[in-house]
Structures are given as C-alpha cells and as structure tokens.
Design a protein around this motif. Structure first.
Motif, PDB file in Angstrom:
ATOM      1  N   ILE A   1       0.741   4.512  -3.443  1.00  0.00           N
ATOM      2  CA  ILE A   1       1.766   4.905  -3.689  1.00  0.00           C
ATOM      3  C   ILE A   1       2.576   6.183  -3.346  1.00  0.00           C
ATOM      4  CG2 ILE A   1       1.025   7.085  -5.032  1.00  0.00           C
ATOM      5  CD1 ILE A   1       3.696   5.276  -7.254  1.00  0.00           C
TER       6      ILE A   1
ATOM      7  N   PHE B   1      -7.183   7.247  -7.106  1.00  0.00           N
ATOM      8  CA  PHE B   1      -5.648   7.403  -7.092  1.00  0.00           C
ATOM      9  C   PHE B   1      -5.792   6.350  -6.084  1.00  0.00           C
ATOM     10  CE2 PHE B   1      -2.775   9.215  -3.787  1.00  0.00           C
ATOM     11  CZ  PHE B   1      -1.603   9.657  -4.896  1.00  0.00           C
ATOM     12  N   ASP B   2      -3.943   5.570  -5.624  1.00  0.00           N
ATOM     13  CA  ASP B   2      -4.025   4.442  -5.559  1.00  0.00           C
ATOM     14  C   ASP B   2      -3.182   4.868  -4.625  1.00  0.00           C
ATOM     15  OD1 ASP B   2      -2.765   2.275  -4.345  1.00  0.00           O
ATOM     16  OD2 ASP B   2      -1.977   1.659  -6.231  1.00  0.00           O
TER      17      ASP B   2
ATOM     18  N   HIS C   1       0.562   9.889 -11.672  1.00  0.00           N
ATOM     19  CA  HIS C   1      -0.317   9.291 -10.387  1.00  0.00           C
ATOM     20  C   HIS C   1      -1.084  10.030  -9.876  1.00  0.00           C
ATOM     21  CE1 HIS C   1       0.094   5.171  -9.512  1.00  0.00           C
ATOM     22  NE2 HIS C   1       1.424   4.885  -9.897  1.00  0.00           N
TER      23      HIS C   1
END
Length: 111
Positions: free
Chosen positions: A110, A106-107, A54
């Motif tokens: 996470i 980007f999430d 990530h």
C-alpha cells in the motif's frame, strides 16, 4: 544506522490506540520513501480513507529490545493537519511516539 529486528514483545495495540486525531482534520497524507528519496502526497478523500483503513488494521506489538538487520526501505508517514508523524520499515517494524513496534497484519504494498 537503523536497528530494526525487534525482540522482547509485550503489549499488542493498534495505531488508533496510540495516536488520537480526527480523520476529518487530515488535509493530506504524505508518504516519504527515504532510500528512494521519493515523496507522495495523498489528498484524495477516497485514497486517504483507504490508507486510514490499512493503518487502522495494523496490529502493533510493543518491544523493549532492538537488535539485528537494517530494513530495505524506510517510510515516514506524515498526517498534514494534525501534524502527526510515524515511521514504518520494510522489515515490519515501526516507530510511533518514540516507541519501537513490530508490525503485523499490514500489507507494505500500500505504501
């Protein structure tokens, strides 16, 4: 006061280009959520690899000017072993190597 909405973007990069380290040297990844005063330490190799994936997929745009609104959450990421630290804010900004960046791809879930 944390200033967070960034403008004046110029250079696009990735986290891997900004910080050099051997992923095998990372004993754990600590994630501190400052506003909630919570700390999570990830030692499991599969979970660490998922986080590395990530972080590596983040696109970062360097910025020279900062102005605007404060983020809801502040996350300090610490890589134990190589002693590397960077900060990601919930409004998709970051500070890495004392430089301000806008975070893309980007999430936040996470974290």
């Amino acid at each position: 006061m944390v200033i967070s909405l960034l403008a004046g973007c110029s250079t696009t990069t990735t986290l891997d280009e900004l910080i050099e380290f051997d992923k095998g040297d990372v004993e754990s990844i600590e994630i501190w959520e400052l506003d909630a005063n919570e700390r999570i330490e990830v030692e499991d190799s599969d979970k660490k690899q998922e986080l590395f994936d990530h972080f590596s997929s983040m696109t970062l745009k360097n910025t020279k000017q900062a102005a605007g609104k404060e983020p809801d959450k502040i996350f300090i990421i610490y890589l134990r072993g190589p002693h590397i630290e960077f900060t990601i804010y919930s409004n998709y900004t970051a500070i890495i190597n004392s430089e301000d960046y806008i975070v893309e791809d980007f999430d936040m879930k996470i974290l």
